[in-house]
Motif scaffolding. Sequence first.
Motif, PDB file in Angstrom:
ATOM      1  N   VAL A 234      31.494 -23.807 -32.395  1.00  0.00           N
ATOM      2  CA  VAL A 234      32.496 -24.290 -33.349  1.00  0.00           C
ATOM      3  C   VAL A 234      33.531 -23.193 -33.523  1.00  0.00           C
ATOM      4  CG1 VAL A 234      32.929 -25.109 -35.697  1.00  0.00           C
ATOM      5  CG2 VAL A 234      30.769 -25.668 -34.569  1.00  0.00           C
ATOM      6  N   ASP A 235      34.804 -23.571 -33.457  1.00  0.00           N
ATOM      7  CA  ASP A 235      35.880 -22.598 -33.626  1.00  0.00           C
ATOM      8  C   ASP A 235      36.926 -23.212 -34.548  1.00  0.00           C
ATOM      9  OD1 ASP A 235      37.363 -20.303 -33.306  1.00  0.00           O
ATOM     10  OD2 ASP A 235      38.297 -20.938 -31.440  1.00  0.00           O
ATOM     11  N   LEU A 236      37.046 -22.662 -35.750  1.00  0.00           N
ATOM     12  CA  LEU A 236      37.988 -23.175 -36.742  1.00  0.00           C
ATOM     13  C   LEU A 236      39.121 -22.186 -36.944  1.00  0.00           C
ATOM     14  CD1 LEU A 236      38.769 -25.182 -39.052  1.00  0.00           C
ATOM     15  CD2 LEU A 236      37.360 -23.758 -40.567  1.00  0.00           C
ATOM     16  N   GLN A 237      40.333 -22.659 -36.800  1.00  0.00           N
ATOM     17  CA  GLN A 237      41.534 -21.906 -37.157  1.00  0.00           C
ATOM     18  C   GLN A 237      42.217 -22.713 -38.256  1.00  0.00           C
ATOM     19  OE1 GLN A 237      42.192 -18.973 -35.463  1.00  0.00           O
ATOM     20  NE2 GLN A 237      40.377 -19.321 -34.189  1.00  0.00           N
ATOM     21  N   CYS A 238      42.159 -22.232 -39.475  1.00  0.00           N
ATOM     22  CA  CYS A 238      42.701 -22.990 -40.602  1.00  0.00           C
ATOM     23  C   CYS A 238      43.736 -22.138 -41.326  1.00  0.00           C
ATOM     24  CB  CYS A 238      41.582 -23.411 -41.560  1.00  0.00           C
ATOM     25  SG  CYS A 238      42.158 -24.390 -42.969  1.00  0.00           S
TER      26      CYS A 238
ATOM     27  N   PRO B  21      44.728 -32.377 -53.087  1.00  0.00           N
ATOM     28  CA  PRO B  21      45.822 -33.202 -53.630  1.00  0.00           C
ATOM     29  C   PRO B  21      46.395 -32.701 -54.953  1.00  0.00           C
ATOM     30  CG  PRO B  21      44.099 -34.616 -52.756  1.00  0.00           C
ATOM     31  CD  PRO B  21      43.576 -33.211 -52.688  1.00  0.00           C
ATOM     32  N   ASP B  22      45.572 -31.990 -55.754  1.00  0.00           N
ATOM     33  CA  ASP B  22      46.099 -31.489 -57.030  1.00  0.00           C
ATOM     34  C   ASP B  22      46.855 -30.176 -56.884  1.00  0.00           C
ATOM     35  OD1 ASP B  22      44.130 -29.637 -56.580  1.00  0.00           O
ATOM     36  OD2 ASP B  22      43.067 -29.953 -58.465  1.00  0.00           O
ATOM     37  N   GLY B  23      47.009 -29.710 -55.620  1.00  0.00           N
ATOM     38  CA  GLY B  23      47.746 -28.481 -55.360  1.00  0.00           C
ATOM     39  C   GLY B  23      46.895 -27.241 -55.246  1.00  0.00           C
ATOM     40  N   THR B  24      45.580 -27.359 -55.533  1.00  0.00           N
ATOM     41  CA  THR B  24      44.678 -26.220 -55.412  1.00  0.00           C
ATOM     42  C   THR B  24      44.519 -25.826 -53.951  1.00  0.00           C
ATOM     43  OG1 THR B  24      43.436 -26.952 -57.354  1.00  0.00           O
ATOM     44  CG2 THR B  24      42.361 -25.359 -55.889  1.00  0.00           C
ATOM     45  N   VAL B  25      44.674 -24.545 -53.664  1.00  0.00           N
ATOM     46  CA  VAL B  25      44.490 -24.053 -52.295  1.00  0.00           C
ATOM     47  C   VAL B  25      43.019 -23.723 -52.105  1.00  0.00           C
ATOM     48  CG1 VAL B  25      45.093 -22.277 -50.621  1.00  0.00           C
ATOM     49  CG2 VAL B  25      46.832 -23.155 -52.192  1.00  0.00           C
ATOM     50  N   GLY B  26      42.351 -24.451 -51.199  1.00  0.00           N
ATOM     51  CA  GLY B  26      40.927 -24.229 -50.959  1.00  0.00           C
ATOM     52  C   GLY B  26      40.668 -23.045 -50.061  1.00  0.00           C
ATOM     53  N   VAL B  27      41.323 -23.008 -48.923  1.00  0.00           N
ATOM     54  CA  VAL B  27      41.216 -21.872 -48.001  1.00  0.00           C
ATOM     55  C   VAL B  27      42.573 -21.637 -47.364  1.00  0.00           C
ATOM     56  CG1 VAL B  27      38.766 -22.198 -47.450  1.00  0.00           C
ATOM     57  CG2 VAL B  27      40.496 -23.347 -46.065  1.00  0.00           C
ATOM     58  N   HIS B  28      42.781 -20.418 -46.873  1.00  0.00           N
ATOM     59  CA  HIS B  28      44.007 -20.108 -46.162  1.00  0.00           C
ATOM     60  C   HIS B  28      43.744 -18.970 -45.192  1.00  0.00           C
ATOM     61  CE1 HIS B  28      44.643 -16.431 -48.572  1.00  0.00           C
ATOM     62  NE2 HIS B  28      44.178 -17.147 -49.581  1.00  0.00           N
ATOM     63  N   ASP B  29      44.432 -19.020 -44.065  1.00  0.00           N
ATOM     64  CA  ASP B  29      44.342 -17.967 -43.037  1.00  0.00           C
ATOM     65  C   ASP B  29      42.900 -17.699 -42.613  1.00  0.00           C
ATOM     66  OD1 ASP B  29      47.098 -17.613 -43.165  1.00  0.00           O
ATOM     67  OD2 ASP B  29      46.938 -16.161 -44.795  1.00  0.00           O
ATOM     68  N   VAL B  30      42.106 -18.757 -42.446  1.00  0.00           N
ATOM     69  CA  VAL B  30      40.702 -18.590 -42.080  1.00  0.00           C
ATOM     70  C   VAL B  30      40.522 -18.743 -40.580  1.00  0.00           C
ATOM     71  CG1 VAL B  30      38.428 -19.681 -42.182  1.00  0.00           C
ATOM     72  CG2 VAL B  30      39.690 -19.241 -44.288  1.00  0.00           C
ATOM     73  N   GLU B  31      39.853 -17.781 -39.983  1.00  0.00           N
ATOM     74  CA  GLU B  31      39.361 -17.887 -38.609  1.00  0.00           C
ATOM     75  C   GLU B  31      37.848 -17.767 -38.675  1.00  0.00           C
ATOM     76  OE1 GLU B  31      41.199 -15.102 -36.022  1.00  0.00           O
ATOM     77  OE2 GLU B  31      43.248 -15.689 -36.553  1.00  0.00           O
TER      78      GLU B  31
END
Length: 291
Positions: free
Chosen positions: A9-13, A19-29
């Motif tokens: 599994v390789d995730l680049q996020c 939807p409410d504007g909350t940032v769950g994750v950012h710049d995740v590898e």
Amino acid sequence: MSGAHSPLVDLQCEAHTYPDGTVGVHDVEFSVYPDEVVALVGGNGAGKSTLLEHLNATLVPNDGELVVDGTPITEDNKAHARKEVGFVFQDADTQLVAPTVLDDVLFGLRNYGVPGDEARERARKALATVDASHLEDRIPHYLSGGEKRLVGLAGVLVLEPSVIVLDEPLAGLDPERSHLVADRIEQIHEDGISVVLSTHDLDFAATVADRVCVMADGNVVGSGTPRQVFYDDALLAEANLHAPSAVRVARDAGLVATAQPVTEADLVSLLTEANGLETVQNPSPDGSGHD
């Protein structure tokens, strides 16, 4: 399955915003490799559950890509991700939907069109793997929390995934049930399935994980072996975490100069060795070396 050095599994996020504007994750590898157990640790709200739900396309990045066993995942092939990456939710009730335990474990196989006799055989084998065969005819609603967790695990095992993801697998369990679930997780890994889990229990993470990833503020801020991570004071402070019990005891006892225990077993071994050396170096008062 891909080659030994290619991720399952390789995730680049770059970002996932709710939807409410909350940032769950950012710049995740984040990648998962064959034959490993990865523990994801961090405080409440760090983004652990959000990251995990991206690994089987339950959630999709606003900007980024998920690749599972070499296949980029799109809206048209999410089923591939969900078959290869089995997900056991923290709230087991969310995935127990059938009138009996056996029917519940059969559910995914029926969706994939597996014939009845073969499906029942595979379901019973999956229940046996997690030591839950005796629950076959029970009503899921009336199971204990630990039993529900095992049935949920059997329900993903039956699809023969490459990776199993568990969100807080020990949450709400008493010590006996926690030990049972932890044993089953280790058995699954020994059977050749990679495991990713989130946990607040760093003693558990130190015991089961080959690799620990630390999350804070929606990002993976550090990773390494349990020893590398749990002796990195700055990293743990950034994530508002306390080191496992064995690390704290070893430091209090001044034992980290020559060794860095991370588990209770490591600590016992180190103390036993130190005690043995002390016995040799401090003979009995008569000088004979015997008590």
